[in-house]
Each structure stands twice: as structure tokens, then as C-alpha cells.
Design a protein around this motif. Structure first.
Motif, PDB file in Angstrom:
ATOM      1  N   TYR A 140       0.863  -1.178   0.000  1.00  0.00           N
ATOM      2  CA  TYR A 140       0.000   0.000   0.000  1.00  0.00           C
ATOM      3  C   TYR A 140       0.901   1.231   0.000  1.00  0.00           C
ATOM      4  O   TYR A 140       1.835   1.317   0.796  1.00  0.00           O
ATOM      5  CB  TYR A 140      -0.884  -0.005   1.255  1.00  0.00           C
ATOM      6  CG  TYR A 140      -1.750   1.214   1.379  1.00  0.00           C
ATOM      7  CD1 TYR A 140      -2.976   1.273   0.733  1.00  0.00           C
ATOM      8  CD2 TYR A 140      -1.356   2.310   2.144  1.00  0.00           C
ATOM      9  CE1 TYR A 140      -3.783   2.392   0.841  1.00  0.00           C
ATOM     10  CE2 TYR A 140      -2.155   3.428   2.266  1.00  0.00           C
ATOM     11  CZ  TYR A 140      -3.375   3.459   1.600  1.00  0.00           C
ATOM     12  OH  TYR A 140      -4.166   4.559   1.720  1.00  0.00           O
ATOM     13  N   VAL A 141       0.624   2.168  -0.897  1.00  0.00           N
ATOM     14  CA  VAL A 141       1.366   3.429  -0.949  1.00  0.00           C
ATOM     15  C   VAL A 141       0.355   4.561  -0.977  1.00  0.00           C
ATOM     16  O   VAL A 141      -0.420   4.679  -1.938  1.00  0.00           O
ATOM     17  CB  VAL A 141       2.290   3.505  -2.191  1.00  0.00           C
ATOM     18  CG1 VAL A 141       2.955   4.875  -2.297  1.00  0.00           C
ATOM     19  CG2 VAL A 141       3.338   2.397  -2.156  1.00  0.00           C
ATOM     20  N   GLY A 151      -0.451   6.464  -4.118  1.00  0.00           N
ATOM     21  CA  GLY A 151       0.075   5.690  -5.245  1.00  0.00           C
ATOM     22  C   GLY A 151      -0.946   5.590  -6.354  1.00  0.00           C
ATOM     23  O   GLY A 151      -2.032   5.063  -6.152  1.00  0.00           O
ATOM     24  N   ASP A 203      -2.674   3.215  -3.577  1.00  0.00           N
ATOM     25  CA  ASP A 203      -3.689   3.347  -2.545  1.00  0.00           C
ATOM     26  C   ASP A 203      -4.992   2.861  -3.182  1.00  0.00           C
ATOM     27  O   ASP A 203      -5.008   2.469  -4.352  1.00  0.00           O
ATOM     28  CB  ASP A 203      -3.749   4.764  -1.952  1.00  0.00           C
ATOM     29  CG  ASP A 203      -4.279   5.835  -2.902  1.00  0.00           C
ATOM     30  OD1 ASP A 203      -4.783   5.513  -4.000  1.00  0.00           O
ATOM     31  OD2 ASP A 203      -4.182   7.017  -2.540  1.00  0.00           O
ATOM     32  N   SER A 262      -4.046  -0.671   3.722  1.00  0.00           N
ATOM     33  CA  SER A 262      -2.811  -0.486   4.488  1.00  0.00           C
ATOM     34  C   SER A 262      -2.339  -1.749   5.199  1.00  0.00           C
ATOM     35  O   SER A 262      -1.167  -1.856   5.535  1.00  0.00           O
ATOM     36  CB  SER A 262      -2.979   0.649   5.495  1.00  0.00           C
ATOM     37  OG  SER A 262      -4.045   0.372   6.371  1.00  0.00           O
TER      38      SER A 262
END
Length: 155
Positions: free
Chosen positions: A51-52, A55, A64, A131
Motif C-alpha cells: 500500500y502506498v 500511489g 492506494d 494499508s
């Protein structure tokens, strides 16, 4: 892809190619405005990616939630640019007894309104970037027990 061109050009063209017997290949039952399996296949390429936050492309190293949907749909020419809330605003509500693979599922995870989104794939599961698991499959029912559920919506 940091340079010009489309590294997936052949795949993108082949989706319009005929089956060899003169008929066009059609996938899905026609109830969605896009090829669900094609979008799902794009998302599956990134399973396990972290998870970024923010992103939006594979170049970010991960996605994300809204970025994953934005990226996958952009690959087939559908503009789902924006946050979970803006994607919520671009879609229409679907009663839970009428959901189909390809519908979006929305939750309020940390603020009022839509703050998490995924794409329903059937059997009570949705694909999303979160996340705790990165790009992964999650259970709609389990998420309903954790966060306020905002419903299913369709493009």
C-alpha cells in the motif's frame, strides 16, 4: 512507464481482435459498461504490492485504494481519476441484492464520507489496496464489521 508509448499495446489491441471465426469476442454478461474480467486481470497483476498512500501508478511501487481503480480503469479508457470520494460521486448506487462483479464497494475508514474503495469480484470478495494487506482480496462482510459501509455503486 516513464517513456512514450504503451508497453501493453499488443494486449490493448488484441481485446478488439476477432476470435478467428468472424465474430467479435465478448466477455461478461453485458450488464456492466466495461469488461469486468479485463479490469480484474489488470488489478491481479499487482496482488501483493504494498500500500502506498497517493500511489496512482505501478511506478509508485504500490497503490492506494482509489489509485488502484484509477490506474486499472485508465488502461481500458475509463476515467475514474480521483479519491475514493470522487469515485463515489462518479458512480450510481446499486441495491445489495442486485450487485454484480465490477461494482464498486465503499467504506468510511477514517473520516466522514467515502475514504476506501474496491471492486467487487463476486462471492462476497472485493479487490482493493489497503494499508494492512497492500493489493489484495478482502471480505465485504469482514469490512462491514470494521468500518461504516457506504454501499455498492456502479459506473
Amino acid at each position: 512507464w516513464s517513456r512514450y508509448g504503451d508497453v501493453n499495446y499488443v494486449e490493448h489491441v488484441m481485446r478488439y481482435y476477432n476470435s478467428g471465426n468472424g465474430s467479435v469476442v465478448v466477455v461478461g454478461d453485458g450488464t456492466q459498461s466495461f469488461n469486468v474480467e479485463e479490469v480484474h486481470t489488470i488489478m491481479k497483476e499487482y496482488l501483493g504490492r504494498p500500500y502506498v498512500w497517493g500511489g496512482r501508478t505501478p511506478a509508485a511501487g504500490g497503490f492506494d485504494c482509489s489509485g488502484l481503480l484509477e490506474y486499472a480503469f485508465a488502461q481500458i479508457g475509463i476515467d475514474m481519476y480521483g479519491t475514493a470520494q470522487s469515485q463515489y460521486n462518479k458512480t450510481n448506487p446499486v441495491p445489495e441484492d442486485q450487485i454484480k462483479p465490477g461494482d464498486f464497494v465503499f467504506f468510511s475508514t477514517y473520516k466522514p464520507g467515502a475514504s476506501h474503495v474496491g471492486m467487487y469480484v463476486g462471492n462476497g470478495q472485493f479487490i482493493n489496496a489497503n494499508s494492512s494487506g497492500g493489493t489484495s482480496y478482502s471480505s465485504v462482510e469482514e469490512w462491514k464489521n470494521l468500518y461504516p459501509f457506504l454501499g455498492f455503486r456502479r459506473i
